[in-house]
Design a protein around this motif. Structure first.
Motif, PDB file in Angstrom:
ATOM      1  N   PRO A 116       9.727  14.625 -14.753  1.00  0.00           N
ATOM      2  CA  PRO A 116       8.595  13.715 -14.924  1.00  0.00           C
ATOM      3  C   PRO A 116       8.749  12.928 -16.226  1.00  0.00           C
ATOM      4  O   PRO A 116       9.513  13.312 -17.117  1.00  0.00           O
ATOM      5  CB  PRO A 116       7.393  14.656 -15.006  1.00  0.00           C
ATOM      6  N   PHE A 117       8.029  11.845 -16.331  1.00  0.00           N
ATOM      7  CA  PHE A 117       8.004  11.063 -17.563  1.00  0.00           C
ATOM      8  C   PHE A 117       6.939  11.651 -18.482  1.00  0.00           C
ATOM      9  O   PHE A 117       5.840  11.974 -18.038  1.00  0.00           O
ATOM     10  CB  PHE A 117       7.705   9.592 -17.265  1.00  0.00           C
ATOM     11  N   SER A 118       7.292  11.785 -19.759  1.00  0.00           N
ATOM     12  CA  SER A 118       6.337  12.294 -20.743  1.00  0.00           C
ATOM     13  C   SER A 118       5.208  11.279 -20.913  1.00  0.00           C
ATOM     14  O   SER A 118       5.349  10.098 -20.539  1.00  0.00           O
ATOM     15  CB  SER A 118       7.035  12.525 -22.085  1.00  0.00           C
ATOM     16  N   GLY A 119       4.124  11.719 -21.510  1.00  0.00           N
ATOM     17  CA  GLY A 119       3.015  10.799 -21.791  1.00  0.00           C
ATOM     18  C   GLY A 119       3.464   9.639 -22.663  1.00  0.00           C
ATOM     19  O   GLY A 119       3.047   8.495 -22.452  1.00  0.00           O
ATOM     20  N   GLU A 120       4.327   9.942 -23.630  1.00  0.00           N
ATOM     21  CA  GLU A 120       4.848   8.905 -24.526  1.00  0.00           C
ATOM     22  C   GLU A 120       5.671   7.874 -23.749  1.00  0.00           C
ATOM     23  O   GLU A 120       5.524   6.665 -23.953  1.00  0.00           O
ATOM     24  CB  GLU A 120       5.705   9.567 -25.603  1.00  0.00           C
ATOM     25  N   ALA A 121       6.523   8.336 -22.835  1.00  0.00           N
ATOM     26  CA  ALA A 121       7.346   7.414 -22.045  1.00  0.00           C
ATOM     27  C   ALA A 121       6.464   6.587 -21.110  1.00  0.00           C
ATOM     28  O   ALA A 121       6.692   5.378 -20.935  1.00  0.00           O
ATOM     29  CB  ALA A 121       8.408   8.179 -21.259  1.00  0.00           C
ATOM     30  N   LYS A 122       5.468   7.217 -20.506  1.00  0.00           N
ATOM     31  CA  LYS A 122       4.540   6.469 -19.642  1.00  0.00           C
ATOM     32  C   LYS A 122       3.814   5.391 -20.440  1.00  0.00           C
ATOM     33  O   LYS A 122       3.615   4.277 -19.954  1.00  0.00           O
ATOM     34  CB  LYS A 122       3.526   7.419 -19.007  1.00  0.00           C
ATOM     35  N   ALA A 123       3.424   5.734 -21.668  1.00  0.00           N
ATOM     36  CA  ALA A 123       2.739   4.757 -22.524  1.00  0.00           C
ATOM     37  C   ALA A 123       3.652   3.570 -22.825  1.00  0.00           C
ATOM     38  O   ALA A 123       3.195   2.423 -22.863  1.00  0.00           O
ATOM     39  CB  ALA A 123       2.271   5.414 -23.811  1.00  0.00           C
ATOM     40  N   VAL A 124       4.936   3.821 -23.031  1.00  0.00           N
ATOM     41  CA  VAL A 124       5.893   2.730 -23.274  1.00  0.00           C
ATOM     42  C   VAL A 124       5.989   1.841 -22.041  1.00  0.00           C
ATOM     43  O   VAL A 124       5.979   0.604 -22.154  1.00  0.00           O
ATOM     44  CB  VAL A 124       7.288   3.276 -23.662  1.00  0.00           C
ATOM     45  N   LEU A 125       6.060   2.443 -20.860  1.00  0.00           N
ATOM     46  CA  LEU A 125       6.138   1.651 -19.628  1.00  0.00           C
ATOM     47  C   LEU A 125       4.879   0.806 -19.449  1.00  0.00           C
ATOM     48  O   LEU A 125       4.955  -0.374 -19.087  1.00  0.00           O
ATOM     49  CB  LEU A 125       6.373   2.559 -18.419  1.00  0.00           C
ATOM     50  N   GLU A 126       3.722   1.393 -19.712  1.00  0.00           N
ATOM     51  CA  GLU A 126       2.466   0.643 -19.609  1.00  0.00           C
ATOM     52  C   GLU A 126       2.412  -0.471 -20.653  1.00  0.00           C
ATOM     53  O   GLU A 126       1.965  -1.581 -20.359  1.00  0.00           O
ATOM     54  CB  GLU A 126       1.280   1.586 -19.774  1.00  0.00           C
ATOM     55  N   LYS A 127       2.868  -0.180 -21.850  1.00  0.00           N
ATOM     56  CA  LYS A 127       2.872  -1.189 -22.915  1.00  0.00           C
ATOM     57  C   LYS A 127       3.811  -2.336 -22.563  1.00  0.00           C
ATOM     58  O   LYS A 127       3.546  -3.485 -22.896  1.00  0.00           O
ATOM     59  CB  LYS A 127       3.259  -0.573 -24.246  1.00  0.00           C
ATOM     60  N   SER A 128       4.904  -2.034 -21.868  1.00  0.00           N
ATOM     61  CA  SER A 128       5.831  -3.102 -21.471  1.00  0.00           C
ATOM     62  C   SER A 128       5.126  -4.096 -20.548  1.00  0.00           C
ATOM     63  O   SER A 128       5.382  -5.306 -20.627  1.00  0.00           O
ATOM     64  CB  SER A 128       7.087  -2.530 -20.821  1.00  0.00           C
ATOM     65  N   LEU A 129       4.237  -3.610 -19.704  1.00  0.00           N
ATOM     66  CA  LEU A 129       3.451  -4.510 -18.850  1.00  0.00           C
ATOM     67  C   LEU A 129       2.538  -5.376 -19.710  1.00  0.00           C
ATOM     68  O   LEU A 129       2.478  -6.599 -19.523  1.00  0.00           O
ATOM     69  CB  LEU A 129       2.620  -3.702 -17.848  1.00  0.00           C
ATOM     70  N   ARG A 130       1.850  -4.776 -20.680  1.00  0.00           N
ATOM     71  CA  ARG A 130       0.953  -5.546 -21.552  1.00  0.00           C
ATOM     72  C   ARG A 130       1.731  -6.576 -22.371  1.00  0.00           C
ATOM     73  O   ARG A 130       1.268  -7.700 -22.574  1.00  0.00           O
ATOM     74  CB  ARG A 130       0.156  -4.607 -22.455  1.00  0.00           C
ATOM     75  N   VAL A 131       2.932  -6.203 -22.819  1.00  0.00           N
ATOM     76  CA  VAL A 131       3.774  -7.139 -23.575  1.00  0.00           C
ATOM     77  C   VAL A 131       4.167  -8.315 -22.687  1.00  0.00           C
ATOM     78  O   VAL A 131       4.088  -9.479 -23.098  1.00  0.00           O
ATOM     79  CB  VAL A 131       5.027  -6.424 -24.141  1.00  0.00           C
ATOM     80  N   ALA A 132       4.579  -8.022 -21.458  1.00  0.00           N
ATOM     81  CA  ALA A 132       4.970  -9.091 -20.532  1.00  0.00           C
ATOM     82  C   ALA A 132       3.795 -10.026 -20.255  1.00  0.00           C
ATOM     83  O   ALA A 132       3.954 -11.259 -20.251  1.00  0.00           O
ATOM     84  CB  ALA A 132       5.507  -8.491 -19.229  1.00  0.00           C
ATOM     85  N   LEU A 133       2.624  -9.455 -20.032  1.00  0.00           N
ATOM     86  CA  LEU A 133       1.432 -10.282 -19.770  1.00  0.00           C
ATOM     87  C   LEU A 133       1.089 -11.136 -20.987  1.00  0.00           C
ATOM     88  O   LEU A 133       0.750 -12.316 -20.840  1.00  0.00           O
ATOM     89  CB  LEU A 133       0.249  -9.394 -19.384  1.00  0.00           C
TER      90      LEU A 133
END
Length: 174
Positions: A116-133
């Motif tokens: 599974p992805f750690s909470g920290e890794a999930k946060a990075v993936l979510e942040k990548s969406l916010r950065v792209a937006l």
């Protein structure tokens, strides 16, 4: 969200899972995402990393990550805050390693199967969406993952910043 990832970004996520598997980690972490980014060639993030942290300096970056892992993932800021309370992290690590062997804090239980992805890794993936937006980009590329890693704080962002890779420097290079 993953449908918005470019092939390069999906390859980074897959590469991170492979790094976690090879190292026997229980889960995929932000460190694994960075290691997968460092493996890439011919992408936007690879180009930026090549300019900001050339190949001859990458060993030092990877060593900084390993050193943080040795300290149970504590950042330098965490270690300094503990030092102000009279807690010497290096002394604690040395005593634990004396008793349990080198890398005792970084030893991870090996398991087979999908990690599974750690909470920290999930946060990075979510942040990548916010950065792209925020950049008004339609897709999430590996450059957005790199930007998210630099902006997420913690050990990975600290190690990147120590090697000249900050959110501002990546944005400028892009």
């Amino acid at each position: 969200m993953f449908e918005r990832f470019t092939k390069a970004a999906r390859d980074v996520v897959k590469g991170a899972a492979e790094h976690a598997e090879r190292s026997g980690a229980e889960d995929v972490t932000a460190e694994h995402l960075l290691l997968a980014l460092l493996d890439r060639d011919g992408t936007r993030a690879a180009g930026v990393l090549g300019r900001l942290c050339p190949a001859e300096r990458r060993g030092a970056l990877v060593a900084a990550l390993a050193d943080a892992r040795r300290r149970a993932g504590l950042s330098r800021a965490d270690s300094e805050a503990l030092a102000e309370l009279g807690i010497d992290v290096d002394a604690i690590v040395a005593r634990v390693e004396e008793t349990h062997g080198a890398g005792a804090f970084s030893a991870r239980r090996r398991r087979s199967g999908r990690r599974p992805f750690s909470g920290e890794a999930k946060a990075v993936l979510e942040k990548s969406l916010r950065v792209a937006l925020a950049r008004k980009d339609r897709e999430i590329g590996d450059e957005h993952l790199l930007l998210a890693l630099t902006a997420s704080g913690g050990v990975v962002a600290e190690a990147l910043a120590d090697h000249g890779v900050t959110f501002a420097s990546v944005e400028t290079a892009l």
